[in-house]
Design a protein around this motif. Structure first.
Motif, mmCIF file in Angstrom:
data_model
loop_
_atom_site.group_PDB
_atom_site.id
_atom_site.type_symbol
_atom_site.label_atom_id
_atom_site.label_comp_id
_atom_site.label_asym_id
_atom_site.label_seq_id
_atom_site.Cartn_x
_atom_site.Cartn_y
_atom_site.Cartn_z
ATOM 1 N N ASP A 166 6.253 14.759 -2.658
ATOM 2 C CA ASP A 166 6.078 13.431 -3.186
ATOM 3 C C ASP A 166 4.107 13.487 -3.584
ATOM 4 O OD1 ASP A 166 8.552 12.156 -3.007
ATOM 5 O OD2 ASP A 166 8.154 12.747 -0.533
ATOM 6 N N ILE A 167 4.036 12.830 -4.981
ATOM 7 C CA ILE A 167 2.926 12.495 -5.542
ATOM 8 C C ILE A 167 2.963 11.249 -4.984
ATOM 9 C CG2 ILE A 167 1.643 12.727 -7.665
ATOM 10 C CD1 ILE A 167 3.036 14.399 -8.544
ATOM 11 N N VAL A 168 1.659 10.575 -5.011
ATOM 12 C CA VAL A 168 1.977 9.316 -4.771
ATOM 13 C C VAL A 168 0.607 8.490 -5.249
ATOM 14 C CG1 VAL A 168 3.754 9.068 -1.881
ATOM 15 C CG2 VAL A 168 0.470 9.118 -2.491
ATOM 16 N N ASP A 169 0.531 7.452 -5.570
ATOM 17 C CA ASP A 169 -0.620 7.100 -6.193
ATOM 18 C C ASP A 169 -0.638 5.331 -5.762
ATOM 19 O OD1 ASP A 169 -2.415 5.592 -8.264
ATOM 20 O OD2 ASP A 169 -1.824 7.564 -9.867
ATOM 21 N N VAL A 170 -1.736 4.676 -5.081
ATOM 22 C CA VAL A 170 -1.669 3.929 -5.232
ATOM 23 C C VAL A 170 -3.380 3.097 -5.958
ATOM 24 C CG1 VAL A 170 -2.988 3.016 -2.809
ATOM 25 C CG2 VAL A 170 -1.230 1.365 -4.174
ATOM 26 N N ASN A 171 -3.404 1.819 -6.910
ATOM 27 C CA ASN A 171 -4.426 1.050 -6.913
ATOM 28 C C ASN A 171 -4.735 -0.755 -5.738
ATOM 29 O OD1 ASN A 171 -7.117 -0.103 -7.688
ATOM 30 N ND2 ASN A 171 -6.103 -0.607 -9.819
ATOM 31 N N PRO A 226 3.335 -0.727 -0.501
ATOM 32 C CA PRO A 226 5.125 -0.492 -1.600
ATOM 33 C C PRO A 226 4.872 0.918 -2.986
ATOM 34 C CG PRO A 226 4.105 -2.380 -2.654
ATOM 35 C CD PRO A 226 3.298 -2.264 -1.340
ATOM 36 N N LEU A 227 5.810 1.173 -2.718
ATOM 37 C CA LEU A 227 5.148 2.482 -4.308
ATOM 38 C C LEU A 227 6.534 2.239 -4.336
ATOM 39 C CD1 LEU A 227 3.996 5.313 -2.512
ATOM 40 C CD2 LEU A 227 2.961 3.233 -3.915
ATOM 41 N N TYR A 228 6.807 3.276 -6.369
ATOM 42 C CA TYR A 228 8.092 2.399 -7.243
ATOM 43 C C TYR A 228 8.242 4.009 -7.573
ATOM 44 C CZ TYR A 228 7.945 -2.682 -6.126
ATOM 45 O OH TYR A 228 7.824 -3.349 -6.021
ATOM 46 N N MET A 252 4.168 5.336 -7.727
ATOM 47 C CA MET A 252 2.932 4.681 -7.679
ATOM 48 C C MET A 252 3.334 3.012 -7.368
ATOM 49 S SD MET A 252 1.259 4.391 -11.508
ATOM 50 C CE MET A 252 0.818 5.875 -11.672
ATOM 51 N N GLY A 253 1.987 2.776 -7.307
ATOM 52 C CA GLY A 253 2.352 1.047 -5.922
ATOM 53 C C GLY A 253 1.652 0.263 -7.227
ATOM 54 N N PHE A 254 2.516 -0.743 -7.180
ATOM 55 C CA PHE A 254 2.555 -2.424 -8.329
ATOM 56 C C PHE A 254 2.940 -3.246 -6.955
ATOM 57 C CE2 PHE A 254 4.508 1.206 -10.528
ATOM 58 C CZ PHE A 254 4.009 0.891 -11.382
ATOM 59 N N SER A 255 1.771 -4.323 -6.723
ATOM 60 C CA SER A 255 1.370 -5.868 -6.632
ATOM 61 C C SER A 255 3.064 -6.758 -6.690
ATOM 62 C CB SER A 255 0.508 -6.195 -7.088
ATOM 63 O OG SER A 255 0.676 -6.499 -8.510
ATOM 64 N N GLU A 256 3.288 -7.067 -6.352
ATOM 65 C CA GLU A 256 4.945 -8.402 -6.896
ATOM 66 C C GLU A 256 4.251 -8.874 -8.145
ATOM 67 O OE1 GLU A 256 8.298 -9.337 -5.803
ATOM 68 O OE2 GLU A 256 7.367 -8.060 -5.181
ATOM 69 N N ASN A 257 2.671 -9.147 -8.171
ATOM 70 C CA ASN A 257 1.997 -10.317 -9.081
ATOM 71 C C ASN A 257 2.525 -9.145 -10.419
ATOM 72 O OD1 ASN A 257 0.400 -12.539 -10.208
ATOM 73 N ND2 ASN A 257 -0.453 -10.916 -10.730
ATOM 74 N N TYR A 258 1.689 -8.063 -10.313
ATOM 75 C CA TYR A 258 1.972 -7.355 -11.230
ATOM 76 C C TYR A 258 3.724 -7.156 -12.212
ATOM 77 C CZ TYR A 258 1.853 -3.075 -14.544
ATOM 78 O OH TYR A 258 1.500 -2.601 -15.348
ATOM 79 N N LEU A 259 4.520 -6.848 -11.228
ATOM 80 C CA LEU A 259 5.902 -7.060 -11.486
ATOM 81 C C LEU A 259 6.643 -7.720 -12.148
ATOM 82 C CD1 LEU A 259 6.995 -4.901 -8.134
ATOM 83 C CD2 LEU A 259 6.872 -3.920 -11.041
ATOM 84 N N ASN A 260 5.762 -9.192 -11.612
ATOM 85 C CA ASN A 260 6.573 -10.357 -11.987
ATOM 86 C C ASN A 260 6.324 -10.874 -13.221
ATOM 87 O OD1 ASN A 260 8.239 -11.099 -9.670
ATOM 88 N ND2 ASN A 260 6.331 -12.290 -8.910
#
Length: 403
Positions: A166-171, A226-228, A252-260
């Protein structure tokens, strides 16, 4: 001592220029080319001020094979280091074949007209590069790149056979703006709006975009994020090159703000690649969007916080089930002090430089087209911390791996 030509003067190109200039024991001369010479000149000026190394710059249309070939034949670099757009991989490979110059990049070729992340176009060059006696190294960024090298290291040193990756990437950083992408907006949005895929039991399985989510506990004080599940190109080559593999995924991680923000843009058609007519001209909505979003390089001075990228791997060692997390942490403020760049650009630019050093010093030197995990991981991982990216290995409980 070797001579390197860097093609691309975006955020990653700037980091590569800094780091190649830092490698004075390897590169006697660093050249930088891009469609916009003014960008190259600005980077060269910064590098000279900060590192005392002069870089010569050139205007270059990387889509024009004849123009690139002429520059290669005139300057005779030992290596073309491609950090331009993925659309330009094939023209640059063609120019390297014509001039007999080694080639490397950080991302696989993508057709401009539709998002299709596959290596088949570049793998088709294998025989031609072998016959020419030159090397093409594919995917020497972080992901792909270091993540592949981590897997090669795990296969060589930590496991007798690897079962899951599982490759995981978060900023986990913050730039303070309502919405921005951390690298080229068009490429970034293409990646995350395409169909998700992962490899399991010998085949790729598809899912709806951003439809599978998990929470992952990162080190370095980042904590649970949270990762997607997305598709990423390194899955294609790693599925072929890891012994005993049963499943490999990319998160990859994304904030709720980014996804909105992304959902709104999708709902109004701004993430589409299909041309629309506007004032008598056909334009791509996502290409237009790229022109109005902040330049990722402009985020560097604003950024605080950390990023973490790694490979969470399970498998068998000496008959026992084991789990290791191999990862790197980078701090946005530290990378800005080093190269005036944010950590996302830094995380790609440093491995690109290290890959170039491997080729230039002969540690990796084979004719043909090669994905990075097929090369010896040890000299790469010994060199990478010297240029600003440390790495760690943590042994974890296999029972707590991502399900």
């Amino acid at each position: 001592m070797k001579k390197v030509l860097i093609v691309g003067a975006g955020g990653v190109g700037k980091v590569v220029a800094h780091k190649c200039a830092q490698a004075t024991d390897v590169f006697s001369e660093v050249l930088l080319a891009s469609r916009t010479k003014e960008k190259c000149d600005a980077i060269a000026s910064e590098v000279e001020t900060m590192r005392g190394v002069k870089i010569r710059t050139f205007a270059l249309d990387a889509d024009n094979v004849a123009e690139t070939t002429a520059l290669l034949e005139k300057e005779k670099p030992d290596l073309l280091l491609n950090v331009a757009l993925p659309y330009q991989d094939l023209p640059l490979m063609d120019a390297c074949l014509a001039a007999g110059i080694d080639y490397m990049d950080t991302a696989n070729y993508e057709p401009p007209e539709y998002p299709k992340f596959e290596y088949k176009w570049q793998w088709a060059y294998r025989e031609r590069f072998e016959k020419a006696g030159i090397m093409a190294l594919l995917g020497s960024g972080f992901d792909p790149g270091v993540t592949n090298v981590f897997c090669a290291y795990a296969q060589k040193h930590l496991f007798d056979e690897i079962h899951t990756v599982d490759i995981v990437d978060v900023n986990a950083g913050n730039h303070g703006l309502p919405f921005a992408t951390n690298f080229n907006p068009e490429i970034n949005i293409r990646e995350i709006t395409q169909e998700g895929r992962y490899w399991e039991a010998g085949e790729f399985k598809a899912i709806a975009p951003m439809s599978v989510k998990c929470d992952y506990d990162f080190p370095g004080g980042i904590g649970s994020q949270p990762l997607y599940l997305l598709y990423h190109e390194e899955l294609e080559s790693l599925a072929l090159n890891l012994k005993g593999l049963k499943r490999i995924r990319f998160w990859m991680g994304f904030s709720e703000n980014y996804l909105n923000h992304l959902n709104v843009l999708q709902n109004v058609g701004m993430t589409s690649h299909e041309p629309v007519m506007f004032e008598g001209k056909a334009i791509s909505p996502v290409a237009f969007l790229r022109s109005v979003l902040p330049d990722p390089a402009s985020l560097a001075e604003r950024y605080t916080g950390m990023i973490c990228i790694g490979c969470d791997i399970t498998g068998i060692k000496d008959g026992k089930l084991k789990r290791h997390f191999i990862y790197s942490l980078m701090d946005h403020e530290e990378t800005f002090r080093d190269t005036k760049s944010q950590a996302i650009s830094f995380s790609t630019g440093v491995p690109a430089t290290v890959g170039a050093i491997m080729m230039a010093t002969g540690k990796w030197k084979r004719a043909g087209v090669h994905n990075i995990e097929t090369c010896d991981p040890d000299p790469f991982l010994e060199t990478m911390p010297k240029y600003g990216i440390p790495w760690e290995v943590a042994e974890l409980d296999p029972a707590e791996a991502i399900s």
